[in-house]
Design an enzyme around this catalytic site. Structure first.
Site, short mmCIF file in Angstrom:
data_model
loop_
_atom_site.label_atom_id
_atom_site.label_comp_id
_atom_site.label_asym_id
_atom_site.label_seq_id
_atom_site.Cartn_x
_atom_site.Cartn_y
_atom_site.Cartn_z
N LYS B 79 0.85 -1.20 0.00
CA LYS B 79 0.00 0.00 0.00
C LYS B 79 0.88 1.24 0.00
O LYS B 79 1.91 1.27 0.68
CB LYS B 79 -0.92 -0.04 1.23
N SER B 154 -9.85 1.61 2.63
CA SER B 154 -8.94 2.33 1.77
C SER B 154 -7.87 1.46 1.08
O SER B 154 -7.27 1.89 0.10
CB SER B 154 -8.23 3.41 2.57
N SER B 178 -10.08 -0.68 6.87
CA SER B 178 -9.45 -0.49 5.57
C SER B 178 -8.68 -1.68 5.00
O SER B 178 -8.28 -1.66 3.84
CB SER B 178 -8.51 0.72 5.61
#
Lengths: 93, 488
Positions: B79, B154, B178
């Site tokens: 990420k 996310s 997330s």
């Protein structure tokens, strides 16, 4: 309801410039969100301790010993403006 | 069998038997990214040269007859809010476009020590604020199961890259769901570890008392293997837990006979899609068949977790994001004086959701509102945690939906409040600091994957993995694959 004055004050505290349409939108959206949050007032929390952190740790210290640190050029590597090994900003005084 | 579909442990076997080289495996993934990522749009940065260099090093070890670790040579994605030395770490924000950290996050140092292979950095909601990955300042990521749906967020890039076989596994971060919600939306497994079990050093902060790094992968064994590598005490993170960490694979094969599993009623019923609810009940019933005792229980303050979270997380964010002032890193917009430079930089650097949360948090912390909002939220947080503490005196774990619905449609997510509600099942976990695992369990009426969530007391990840593993071994509902024709 959050007034545009409150939005402007909060934007100033947040160091954000907002456009006129953003002020209107945020006044409306923040009001909606805070309305939902009003629900919290229903709960009696008089005898409840606030919980800021789930870890049972207080202050975490290390030995006061010099260790490895970044060299100056590494620290400055991501700035767009530098002078004489320092971060440069517009004139302050 | 297509190589790119395999799990970490399956690929490890092929590597040590020399049936495939790490370089071939990496090339296969890089080739897939080249061919298919224009449809998925999971990657912000592809680090192909680095990946091939890392793979080559593993092949050299294999050729020399050296023993390699379980993660060695396995290609993965990261990420874009985890600091990677010399490689852009943007948080999917204009504010950090071009930012190249001078150091690695601890989790990346740990993976480096395991000879990992990093394919690149993946998309996310800007500064991890969002549930759809539509808040990325760069582009939207598509759900590999249906390009008209969001991958969740996310960590949407992480989940999509694993679901589309553009990475064997991924690292994400979870502040209010997330990791788990995108894992559920994309049909992969995601674990939010106990707060403090994985070092946050080098994770760009959103809400520090809630943020936690964790893995997304294709099966339960892989999640355990990744946890073995990334968990542990780190003196660089003052909230890191200094305790003994288990071998997370050790519990997998144990029977769940006699385990006590709670089914909290507040997570079912109103607001939960009927197909999602049906699959949670089906999973619970499967666990009973396997010898666990399942019974309904109650966590009465659950409904208050969402409003408390939307005060606490923005409050922490408004403070954490104060550092983006244009001086030391990231975007700088020139202006006549320092104050205007700060304000112009932040105006142009942050997207609408980030600004909204900074405003909300600043408001909650400002004088005159602090007691009514922030302090009240912290007290409610304690009540949410006490609910769990009480439940875990009676149950070894809890089973709930991961999200109230399956993947949302794209482009239809403008009302922030509606979106905030998509995290109602995951938010309470972060407030309490406990671990949560999302496991795929079948699909809904439209063929989109459904996630069930397992929750446990702090540091009981082995029990969650044990329950998830026994579901995985006893049904075919946990290892789902998108229809490649319809999706990518």
């Amino acid at each position: 309801m959050i007034s545009r004055e409150v939005v402007e004050t909060v934007a100033k505290l947040s160091r954000l410039y907002l456009e006129e349409d953003e002020i209107v939108l945020y006044a409306q959206q923040l009001s909606q969100i805070l309305d939902t949050i009003e629900e919290l007032r229903q709960i009696d929390t008089d005898n409840v301790e606030p919980l800021a952190h789930v870890m049972p740790v207080e202050n975490v210290f290390r030995e006061d010993m010099a260790g490895e640190c970044f060299r100056q050029e590494k620290v400055l590597a991501n700035t767009t403006e530098q002078m004489d090994g320092m971060f440069q900003v517009p004139k302050i005084v | 069998m297509t190589i790119s579909r395999l799990t970490i442990h399956e690929l490890h076997e092929l590597l040590i038997k020399k049936e495939i080289s790490a370089t071939e495996l990496t090339k296969e993934h890089l080739d897939r990214i080249r061919r298919l990522d224009s449809n998925v749009k999971a990657y912000i940065t592809v680090t192909d040269e680095l990946a091939l260099k890392q793979a080559e090093a593993v092949d050299k070890k294999l050729a020399a007859g050296e023993k390699i670790g379980m993660l060695a040579g396995i290609p993965m994605s990261v990420k874009d809010n985890l600091c990677t030395e010399g490689i852009q770490t943007s948080c999917a924000s204009r504010m950090l476009e071009g930012f190249k950290p001078q150091y690695n996050a601890t989790v990346l140092e740990k993976l480096k020590a395991e000879d990992f292979v990093m394919l690149g950095k993946v998309n996310m909601d800007e500064f991890a604020m969002g549930s759809t990955t539509e808040n990325s300042a760069f582009f939207h990521t598509r759900n590999p199961w249906n390009p008209d749906c969001v991958p969740g967020g996310s960590s949407g890039g992480s989940a999509a890259s694993v679901a589309a076989d553009l990475a064997v596994y991924s690292l994400g971060s979870d502040t209010g769901g997330s990791i788990r919600q995108p894992a559920a939306f994309c049909g992969v497994i995601g674990l939010k570890p106990t707060y403090g079990a994985v070092s946050r050093f080098g994770l760009i902060a959103f809400a520090s008392s809630l943020d936690q790094i964790g893995p997304l992968a294709k099966d339960v064994t892989d999640i355990a293997l990744i946890m073995n590598a990334i968990s542990g005490y780190d003196k660089k993170d003052s909230t890191s837990a200094n305790c003994n960490y288990p071998d997370y694979t050790a519990s997998l094969n144990k029977s769940i006979k006699g385990m006590r599993i709670g089914l909290p009623k507040e997570y079912l019923g109103e607001g939960i899609d009927s197909d999602v609810e049906a699959q949670v009940l089906a999973a619970a019933s499967k666990l009973e068949d396997l010898g666990a005792h399942v019974e309904e229980c109650s966590l009465p303050h659950t409904r208050y977790a969402m409003p408390a979270y939307y005060l606490i997380a923005p409050a922490e964010a408004s403070s954490n994001l104060g550092r983006y002032d244009g001086v030391r890193y990231g975007l700088r917009v020139q202006a006549k004086d320092v104050a205007s430079m700060f304000c112009e930089t932040r105006k142009q650097g942050f997207g609408p959701e980030v600004k909204r949360r900074i405003m909300l948090g600043t408001y909650a912390l400002s004088s005159g509102y602090y007691d009514a909002y922030y302090l009240k939220a912290l007290k409610v947080r304690n009540l949410v945690k006490q609910d769990y503490d009480k439940a875990f005196t009676q149950y070894d774990c809890l089973i709930t939906p991961t999200a109230p619905t399956t993947a949302l449609r794209k482009g239809n997510n403008q009302n922030p409040l509606t979106l905030y509600k998509s995290d109602i099942c995951t938010i309470p976990t972060n407030l309490a600091g406990i671990p949560g695992l999302s496991l795929p369990y079948g699909v809904d009426r439209n063929g989109m994957p459904i996630g069930v969530q397992l929750l446990g007391k702090a540091f009981t990840e082995p029990a969650l993995l044990q329950v998830a593993y026994s579901l995985e071994q006893n049904t075919s509902l946990t290892r789902l694959k998108p229809n490649q024709g319809k999706g990518i």
